[in-house]
Write an enzyme that holds these catalytic residues in place. Structure first.
Site, PDB file in Angstrom:
ATOM      1  N   CYS A 177      18.831 -23.756  -9.392  1.00  0.00           N
ATOM      2  CA  CYS A 177      19.386 -22.538 -10.002  1.00  0.00           C
ATOM      3  C   CYS A 177      18.445 -21.344  -9.804  1.00  0.00           C
ATOM      4  O   CYS A 177      17.322 -21.341 -10.301  1.00  0.00           O
ATOM      5  CB  CYS A 177      19.604 -22.829 -11.487  1.00  0.00           C
ATOM      6  SG  CYS A 177      19.861 -21.393 -12.529  1.00  0.00           S
TER       7      CYS A 177
ATOM      8  N   CYS B  61      17.368 -19.542 -13.002  1.00  0.00           N
ATOM      9  CA  CYS B  61      16.427 -20.407 -13.738  1.00  0.00           C
ATOM     10  C   CYS B  61      15.009 -20.214 -13.195  1.00  0.00           C
ATOM     11  O   CYS B  61      14.040 -20.222 -13.964  1.00  0.00           O
ATOM     12  CB  CYS B  61      16.828 -21.872 -13.601  1.00  0.00           C
ATOM     13  SG  CYS B  61      18.468 -22.254 -14.259  1.00  0.00           S
TER      14      CYS B  61
END
Length: 101
Positions: A25, A28
């Site tokens: 991600c 993230c």
């Protein structure tokens, strides 16, 4: 020695900020250095726990994680704040001040 359960991790007076993330991600990855800055600034006033949703699907399902990163702040085992998306440092610091012990 057994690893503590998720329930054990979020108990206690010290707020626990849980970062639900995944290695793949992009947002993230943006959040990670912000969390590092947060722990550098506030020390032991908050405990940061990172949960990889790909490896801990039970926890992700339990808290209905639908997008990542999602952060949940627990105090005394209860959710006191929850937000999805990259969170800026000032927001996280404000939460620690608000809910810190």
């Amino acid at each position: 020695m057994n690893k503590p359960s998720f329930g054990d991790l979020i108990k206690g007076e010290t707020p626990v900020l849980v970062d639900f993330y995944a290695d793949w991600c992009g947002p993230c990855k943006q959040q990670a250095p912000i969390l590092k800055q947060l722990t550098d600034r506030v020390g032991d006033k908050v405990r940061v726990v990172k949960i990889n949703v790909d490896k801990a699907q039970k926890a992700a399902d339990q808290y209905q994680i639908r997008s990542i990163p999602t952060m949940i702040l627990f105090k005394d085992g209860k959710i006191v704040w929850r937000q999805s998306g990259v969170q800026p440092l000032h927001t996280l610091e404000g939460l620690v001040k608000q809910f810190g012990s």
